[in-house]
Design a protein around this motif. Structure first.
Motif: not given
Length: 323
Positions: A155-167
């Protein structure tokens, strides 16, 4: 344990994934799924049932998920092959929870996680009912959980967060997990124990019971992976025989661990971090990562080797090393 090894492993995993039944994730909330499920509280148990007149456990999950657009297989064993792995600490409403050894060996029961350590499922004795997941009858039979809902990510990692894909990728692989409140804590400092476990899982290291440090008891949650990482030559402790598992780890220490794990070569490159002299103990490790596009440092041409790393930063480093 170099990159070539991971290429072989990844190819094998991809081949296996091709034979896993496709599941379309739904864009509905866990609360919506639970609301639908609770409408059937008290519905009697019926072997092979998958309608409101009667359900068995997988028939119930199959019926509810079909209502929200998720194509599940029919049996609990096959449903466990689908979806995205979810750790116990990252369970969210709407996740499917699975149990083994009820009436037969292997996966034999499934239900919906509804929060606060409880689930709703089709039981033989009471029909559709709510029970605790981790205590009582089901406690020692809990096997794992899978996620099928798009919006059930941290809930604290939005799809536009810089490391979203990696996480997201590392979470899908079961390498990283979050906190019990559904968050990941991307800006929290990553600890030495967390790094040991995540690297250990990446390398498929078997947890070891061979104690290595006087401040890491067998009761510590990362005990097995810390020991395994020492045995593999990936981590070391301090001169006084401690590891300090719950302390934050620096960027240079992470560079050293990742380079030991993946054995990168240092190629010619344009990176020249102004805060990394050739006398720094992690100089070769940092430039090995830079040479292989694992890190590029900061915009001011620094690497900041003594800065404590965040969980997001480590996730990005590990992802790039793996893929």
């Amino acid at each position: 344990m170099g990159k070539k090894f991971f290429g072989v492993v990844l190819t094998s995993l991809m081949a296996m994934v091709l034979f896993v039944p496709h599941t379309q994730a739904a864009s509905v909330s866990g609360d919506e799924v639970i609301k639908l499920a609770k409408e059937h509280l008290g519905t009697p148990y019926q072997w092979s049932g998958e309608t409101p007149t009667g359900f068995d456990c997988s028939g119930f999950t199959y019926y509810i998920m079909d209502k929200v657009g998720v194509d599940l297989s029919r049996g609990s064993y096959d449903q466990y092959k689908q979806g995205t792995y979810v750790s116990k600490s990252n369970l969210q409403k709407g996740d499917l929870v699975f149990f083994s050894g009820t009436h037969k060996q292997g996966i034999s029961h499934v239900g919906f996680y509804i929060g606060d350590g409880n689930m709703i499922s089709a039981t033989k004795s009471r029909g559709i009912a709510i029970d605790p997941v981790f205590s009582g009858y089901w406690g020692d039979k809990y096997t794992g959980a899978k996620r099928f809902l798009h919006n059930s990510f941290f809930n604290d990692v939005s799809s536009d967060y810089w490391a979203y894909d990696e996480i997201k990728q590392l979470n899908n692989e079961g390498i990283i997990n979050g906190y019990s409140d559904g968050s990941f804590g991307p800006t929290d400092h990553v600890t030495r124990a967390q790094v040991a476990m995540m690297v250990g899982k990446s390398l498929n290291l078997n947890p070891s019971s061979s104690a290595q440090f006087k401040d890491v008891s067998s009761a510590h949650w990362a005990y097995g992976y810390i020991n395994a990482a020492v045995n593999a030559g990936l981590i070391t402790g301090y001169e006084n025989g401690t590891f300090k598992p719950d302390e934050a780890i620096t960027r240079s220490e992470i560079a050293a661990i990742i380079n030991r794990a993946f054995e990168f070569s240092t190629n010619s490159n344009s990176y020249r971090f102004k805060d990394m002299s050739s006398s720094h103990w992690a100089y070769e490790d940092v430039y090995a990562l830079a040479s292989n596009s694992i890190t590029s440092g900061y915009n001011d041409n620094t690497f900041r080797p003594n800065q404590e790393a965040t969980r997001a930063e480590f996730s990005a480093f590990l992802y790039r090393a793996l893929y």
